[in-house]
Enzyme design. Structure first.
Site, short mmCIF file in Angstrom:
data_model
loop_
_atom_site.label_atom_id
_atom_site.label_comp_id
_atom_site.label_asym_id
_atom_site.label_seq_id
_atom_site.Cartn_x
_atom_site.Cartn_y
_atom_site.Cartn_z
N TRP A 1 0.81 -1.22 0.00
CA TRP A 1 0.00 0.00 0.00
C TRP A 1 0.84 1.27 0.00
O TRP A 1 0.40 2.32 -0.47
CB TRP A 1 -0.92 -0.03 1.22
CG TRP A 1 -1.81 1.14 1.39
CD1 TRP A 1 -2.81 1.55 0.56
CD2 TRP A 1 -1.79 2.06 2.48
NE1 TRP A 1 -3.43 2.68 1.07
CE2 TRP A 1 -2.82 3.00 2.26
CE3 TRP A 1 -1.02 2.17 3.64
CZ2 TRP A 1 -3.08 4.05 3.15
CZ3 TRP A 1 -1.28 3.20 4.53
CH2 TRP A 1 -2.31 4.13 4.27
N TYR A 2 2.07 1.22 0.53
CA TYR A 2 2.92 2.41 0.58
C TYR A 2 3.22 2.87 -0.84
O TYR A 2 3.81 2.16 -1.65
CB TYR A 2 4.23 2.12 1.30
CG TYR A 2 4.09 1.72 2.76
CD1 TYR A 2 2.91 1.92 3.47
CD2 TYR A 2 5.15 1.13 3.44
CE1 TYR A 2 2.79 1.56 4.80
CE2 TYR A 2 5.05 0.77 4.78
CZ TYR A 2 3.86 0.97 5.45
OH TYR A 2 3.75 0.60 6.77
N SER A 3 2.79 4.08 -1.13
CA SER A 3 2.94 4.66 -2.48
C SER A 3 2.32 3.76 -3.55
O SER A 3 2.73 3.80 -4.71
CB SER A 3 4.41 4.95 -2.81
OG SER A 3 4.94 5.93 -1.94
#
Length: 331
Positions: free
Chosen positions: A58-60
């Site tokens: 989900w990060y970036s």
């Protein structure tokens, strides 16, 4: 850098873990560092002996895994690294591109491995509890990921202790792979996991990794950063008791000749239930500061002074900034 045993497993990890939510793409969130600014942080972490790195799909929206994974693998041999990533949060508007269904888990692990540039992760973490998917479906899918050699160990984050225990009970009852790690929030301002989660982890042998040691930056006693200036979750903190704990943190920091952030970090790093705290530096010098702070040993009197004002508060387990956790009334 000291290396420690990861719970009851035979895995050894660096005493600090580099959290990478802030490394990836500024197009995702304005405070996230793009690749050119992320590389010096990764290099400094390796130089200081950190070999444990925490990512999430989900990060970036996937870009974080690309930036962190490919650069780490250019700088260090794969077998010297302990790489973790996570699954749960939406990666698109597609209804099946989220959660802990078999569909999403099996698709997500393949995409994560491709982005990172490796054939396996050492630790695969469910980012939160999924109330819409049967636990049996989730745990069997995760077991299949391990059996396929795509992950060596399993972990979990952001849930109640009973949910974590139930998921492990289902896995063990069926001969599937259980979780060996819980990643939870812990700081001088948020200690709710001490009630049930940390005792359960000690009982079951699960390693504990923690995030937000500075309480979203509240304990750092610094001006707003690009992140804190736009962080709705900072609204969790700031009542009179939080202010008193922050004041005591500043007082001890002044006596020690260090920053308040160093005292807050030292408290978490030396917590008896914590295996490896996560740090989230925005610059190489913040890596140095975190490593130095983690080596700081607070006296029993200092820890008692810092801990004394705390009171129970609402649990944080869904990360909805609208629902600020309140202090519970004292009887």
């Amino acid at each position: 850098m000291e290396h420690v045993r990861f719970g009851a497993t035979g895995l050894k990890v660096s005493r600090l873990c580099l959290g990478t939510m802030s490394l990836g793409s500024s197009a995702w969130k304005g405070w996230v560092l793009d690749e050119d600014a992320a590389i010096p942080i990764l290099r400094r972490a390796l130089d200081r002996g950190i070999t444990f790195f925490d990512m999430a799909d989900w990060y970036s929206l996937g870009r974080g895994e690309v930036v962190v994974g490919r650069n780490l693998l250019r700088m260090e041999q794969r077998e010297r690294l302990v790489l973790a990533t996570k699954v749960f949060y939406p990666m698109s508007d597609a209804p099946n591109d989220r959660g802990l269904s078999r569909q999403h888990i099996l698709s997500s692990i393949d995409r994560s491995l491709q982005r990172i540039g490796t054939d396996h992760v050492d630790l695969y973490i469910v980012h939160a509890f999924d109330p819409d998917t049967p636990i049996e479906e989730t745990m069997q899918a995760l077991h299949d990921v391990v059996r396929a050699g795509k992950a060596r160990y399993l972990g979990a984050s952001t849930m109640y202790a009973w949910q974590f225990a139930e998921m492990n009970a289902v896995a063990r009852a069926n001969g599937w792979t259980p979780f060996v790690n819980m990643q939870c929030q812990l700081s001088l301002l948020y200690r709710e996991e001490e009630r049930e989660m940390l005792p359960y982890c000690a009982h079951s042998g699960a390693a504990v990794t923690t995030f937000s040691p500075l309480a979203r930056g509240y304990l750092a006693d610094a001006g707003p950063t690009a992140r804190t200036a736009h962080d709705p979750f900072l609204e969790w903190f700031g009542d009179p008791i939080d202010e008193e704990i922050a004041r005591r943190t500043r007082e001890i920091a002044k006596q020690r000749g260090v920053s308040p952030a160093a005292i807050a970090m030292a408290w978490v790093a030396r917590h008896p239930s914590v295996t490896a705290p996560l740090i989230g530096p925005d610059a190489p010098e913040q890596v140095d500061a975190a490593v130095d702070a983690a080596a700081l040993v607070l006296s029993h009197d200092e820890r008692d002074l810092l801990e004394a004002p705390y009171r129970p508060r609402d649990m944080i387990n869904d990360y909805n900034p609208v629902r600020r956790p309140r202090a519970l009334a004292k009887s």
